[in-house]
Design a protein around this motif. Sequence first.
Motif, PDB file in Angstrom:
ATOM      1  N   GLU A  69      -5.813  -0.318  -8.993  1.00 18.95           N
ATOM      2  CA  GLU A  69      -4.439  -0.797  -9.019  1.00 18.95           C
ATOM      3  C   GLU A  69      -4.126  -1.347  -7.630  1.00 18.95           C
ATOM      4  N   LYS A  70      -3.587  -2.543  -7.566  1.00 17.38           N
ATOM      5  CA  LYS A  70      -3.347  -3.166  -6.268  1.00 17.38           C
ATOM      6  C   LYS A  70      -1.870  -3.154  -5.870  1.00 17.38           C
ATOM      7  N   GLN A  71      -1.108  -2.198  -6.401  1.00 20.66           N
ATOM      8  CA  GLN A  71       0.291  -2.095  -5.989  1.00 20.66           C
ATOM      9  C   GLN A  71       0.350  -1.629  -4.541  1.00 20.66           C
ATOM     10  N   ASN A  72       1.480  -1.873  -3.902  1.00 20.22           N
ATOM     11  CA  ASN A  72       1.644  -1.464  -2.503  1.00 20.22           C
ATOM     12  C   ASN A  72       1.688   0.050  -2.399  1.00 20.22           C
ATOM     13  N   GLU A 100       3.529  18.649   4.826  1.00 21.67           N
ATOM     14  CA  GLU A 100       3.296  19.483   3.646  1.00 21.67           C
ATOM     15  C   GLU A 100       3.967  18.978   2.369  1.00 21.67           C
ATOM     16  N   GLN A 101       4.395  17.720   2.364  1.00 23.10           N
ATOM     17  CA  GLN A 101       4.986  17.093   1.179  1.00 23.10           C
ATOM     18  C   GLN A 101       4.078  15.953   0.716  1.00 23.10           C
ATOM     19  N   GLN A 102       3.844  15.872  -0.594  1.00 27.33           N
ATOM     20  CA  GLN A 102       3.041  14.766  -1.120  1.00 27.33           C
ATOM     21  C   GLN A 102       3.828  13.476  -0.982  1.00 27.33           C
ATOM     22  N   ILE A 103       3.208  12.458  -0.362  1.00 24.93           N
ATOM     23  CA  ILE A 103       3.920  11.188  -0.177  1.00 24.93           C
ATOM     24  C   ILE A 103       3.307  10.044  -0.969  1.00 24.93           C
ATOM     25  N   ALA A 104       2.033  10.155  -1.364  1.00 23.25           N
ATOM     26  CA  ALA A 104       1.396   9.085  -2.127  1.00 23.25           C
ATOM     27  C   ALA A 104       0.109   9.596  -2.754  1.00 23.25           C
ATOM     28  N   ARG A 105      -0.333   8.812  -3.762  1.00 17.67           N
ATOM     29  CA  ARG A 105      -1.566   9.195  -4.453  1.00 17.67           C
ATOM     30  C   ARG A 105      -2.104   7.997  -5.208  1.00 17.67           C
ATOM     31  N   PHE A 106      -3.422   7.932  -5.354  1.00 18.91           N
ATOM     32  CA  PHE A 106      -4.057   6.900  -6.173  1.00 18.91           C
ATOM     33  C   PHE A 106      -5.414   7.413  -6.642  1.00 18.91           C
ATOM     34  N   ASP A 107      -5.969   6.734  -7.638  1.00 19.87           N
ATOM     35  CA  ASP A 107      -7.298   7.043  -8.159  1.00 19.87           C
ATOM     36  C   ASP A 107      -8.214   5.870  -7.851  1.00 19.87           C
TER      37      ASP A 107
END
Length: 188
Positions: A69-72, A100-107
């Motif tokens: 996925e090429k989203q920003n 300690e907070q999740q800010i982003a994620r990708f596969d």
Amino acid sequence: MKSIYVILTLAIALSACTSTRRLSNKFSEKPAVIFRQFSGAMYANSPTPIPPNRSTTSLWTNLAHFRQEKQNLPEVGDNAVIQLTLEKSNSLTVTAFQDEQQIARFDTPVRKRGKYLILENKTRTIPIPVLFFSLDEHKTILAPLENGSIGFYGYESETLMILFMGASKSGNFIHEYRPIEHMSCVHK
């Protein structure tokens, strides 16, 4: 005569390829068997300096290049913690934590092979016997190391032969990222 050209072309193509196993032996430590390293383990986003390569490319930036996925994606700071989770041996989930907070994620898609994960393995060959030969090779691997760190190695090579003259260009980059036992220790 035609079979000589085919054999010559195959010999050049096969001799120019670099094995991904050979790449995994370039780290400061030996690769370890994949066990807990990709089961939610945490790693520093900033690389450990390895002479002579003094690159400062973050783990987040290196892995984001291979996502489908090429989203920003949001900016992730150098003091962030990156969690790596291998899903079904063909997908790596990369999660960034800041304070300690999740800010982003990708596969990102991967292929598991022995002691490393293959992020990219592209080889393109264009053979026209005697007149022209071109070989482009791009490989990138991610490997757990015996000291608990994660190694990231990329290799690129381009070879061009016209008649009996040729030129080639190659480059590589290597990064290692240390493990983080507790997220709170990063922010002290």
